[in-house]
Write an enzyme that holds these catalytic residues in place. Structure first.
Site, PDB file in Angstrom:
ATOM      1  N   ASN A  16       0.841  -1.208   0.000  1.00  0.00           N
ATOM      2  CA  ASN A  16       0.000   0.000   0.000  1.00  0.00           C
ATOM      3  C   ASN A  16       0.872   1.252   0.000  1.00  0.00           C
ATOM      4  O   ASN A  16       0.556   2.231  -0.678  1.00  0.00           O
ATOM      5  CB  ASN A  16      -0.961  -0.002   1.190  1.00  0.00           C
ATOM      6  N   HIS A 111      -8.172  -1.201   5.776  1.00  0.00           N
ATOM      7  CA  HIS A 111      -8.467  -2.504   6.386  1.00  0.00           C
ATOM      8  C   HIS A 111      -9.027  -3.432   5.304  1.00  0.00           C
ATOM      9  O   HIS A 111      -9.904  -3.022   4.536  1.00  0.00           O
ATOM     10  CB  HIS A 111      -9.485  -2.322   7.525  1.00  0.00           C
TER      11      HIS A 111
HETATM   12  C1  GRF Z   1      -3.200  -4.830   3.898  1.00  0.00           C
HETATM   13  O1  GRF Z   1      -4.025  -5.913   3.580  1.00  0.00           O
HETATM   14  C2  GRF Z   1      -3.949  -3.801   4.699  1.00  0.00           C
HETATM   15  O2  GRF Z   1      -5.287  -3.730   4.370  1.00  0.00           O
HETATM   16  C3  GRF Z   1      -3.786  -4.314   6.112  1.00  0.00           C
HETATM   17  O3  GRF Z   1      -2.487  -4.837   6.152  1.00  0.00           O
HETATM   18  C4  GRF Z   1      -2.092  -5.232   4.849  1.00  0.00           C
HETATM   19  C5  GRF Z   1      -0.814  -4.503   4.555  1.00  0.00           C
HETATM   20  O4  GRF Z   1      -0.269  -4.867   3.321  1.00  0.00           O
HETATM   21  N1  GRF Z   1      -4.032  -3.266   7.074  1.00  0.00           N
HETATM   22  P1  GRF Z   1       0.921  -4.035   2.710  1.00  0.00           P
HETATM   23  O5  GRF Z   1       2.028  -4.026   3.778  1.00  0.00           O
HETATM   24  O6  GRF Z   1       0.437  -2.675   2.396  1.00  0.00           O
HETATM   25  O7  GRF Z   1       1.338  -4.800   1.491  1.00  0.00           O
END
Ligand code: GRF
Length: 205
Positions: A16, A111
Site C-alpha cells: 500500500n 483494512h
Molecule cells: C493490507 O491488507 C492492509 O489492508 C492491512 O495490512 C495489509 C498490509 O499490506 N491493514 P501491505 O504491507 O500494504 O502490502
C-alpha cells in the site's frame, strides 16, 4: 503546486505504501510521502522507502519505557518532516492518545474487509471462513478503537466459490491499492467533511 506531506506507518511488505508513492509520482494525487516509519526493522516497507529516496525510520517499541514515549518519538519524526496526514499501511499496532492528539482526524487506515465486519487480524481469512458472498476493503479515519473509525471509502469484492484466503486477499489488495490513494486525494482536495462518525464527500468547490 504544493504537495500534501504524508507520513506512512508500515510494519510489513508495504504494497500500500508503494501504491501511494506511485500515485504521488504519477501525479494522480497531489501528495508525496515525506517519511516512512516502521516498528519492524525487517519491514520491506523500509526498503521501498530507501529505493524511492524517502527517509525511513525504524522505531522499536521495545526501546521505550511505554507507549506514550514510543509514540512521542514517532510524532517527533512526523513533525520534523512536516507531515500533514498520517497513513497507516499495514501498521500492526493500535494507535494511542499521543498520536491521536497530535494528528486529530488526520490519521487514516486501510483494512482488508468491509467494516464493521471482520475487524482485527486476518480479516480476509475471517471473511472467507465465514462464507460471505462479498468482502472488500475500507479506508477509515483512525480513532482509539480497533478498526472502528469513520469510514471514508469502501470497495466491494465478490467472494467466489473457488477462492482460497490467498486468492480472495489478492483481489482485495488490488482494490486497496486503488481506494487508498483515492481517499488521500479526497483529503488533499479538502473534500472530506466529518459529521459525528459520518464522512461526507463534498463535490469539487
Ligand atoms: C493490507 O491488507 C492492509 O489492508 C492491512 O495490512 C495489509 C498490509 O499490506 N491493514 P501491505 O504491507 O500494504 O502490502
Amino acid at each position: 503546486m504544493t504537495l500534501l506531506r504524508l507520513g506512512v506507518l508500515a510494519s510489513g511488505r508495504g504494497s500500500n505504501l508503494q501504491s501511494i508513492i506511485d500515485a504521488g509520482k504519477a501525479g494522480t494525487i497531489k501528495a508525496e510521502v515525506a517519511v516512512v516509519v516502521s516498528d519492524n526493522p525487517a519491514a520491506f516497507a523500509l526498503e521501498r522507502a530507501k529505493d524511492n529516496s524517502i527517509p525511513g525510520f525504524c522505531i522499536c517499541p521495545g526501546d521505550f519505557t511505554d507507549k506514550v514515549e514510543y509514540e512521542r518519538e514517532i510524532v517527533n519524526i512526523l513533525n520534523k518532516h512536516q507531515v500533514e496526514l498520517v497513513c497507516l499501511a499495514g501498521y500492526m499496532r493500535l494507535v494511542g492518545e499521543t498520536m491521536l492528539n497530535a494528528f486529530p482526524n488526520r490519521i487514516m487506515n486501510i483494512h482488508p474487509a468491509l467494516l464493521p465486519a471482520f475487524p482485527g487480524l486476518h480479516a480476509q481469512e475471517q471473511a472467507w471462513e465465514y462464507g460471505v458472498r462479498f468482502s472488500g476493503c475500507t479506508v477509515h479515519l483512525v480513532d482509539g478503537g480497533m478498526d472502528t473509525g469513520p469510514i471514508i471509502l469502501q470497495a466491494v469484492v465478490p467472494a467466489l466459490g473457488t477462492d482460497t484466503p490467498d486468492t480472495l486477499s489478492a483481489r482485495i489488495l488490488e482494490q486497496e491499492h486503488r481506494i487508498y490513494p483515492e481517499a488521500i486525494r479526497l483529503f488533499s482536495e479538502g473534500r472530506l467533511q466529518l459529521d459525528g462518525r459520518k464522512v461526507f464527500i463534498k463535490s469539487h468547490p
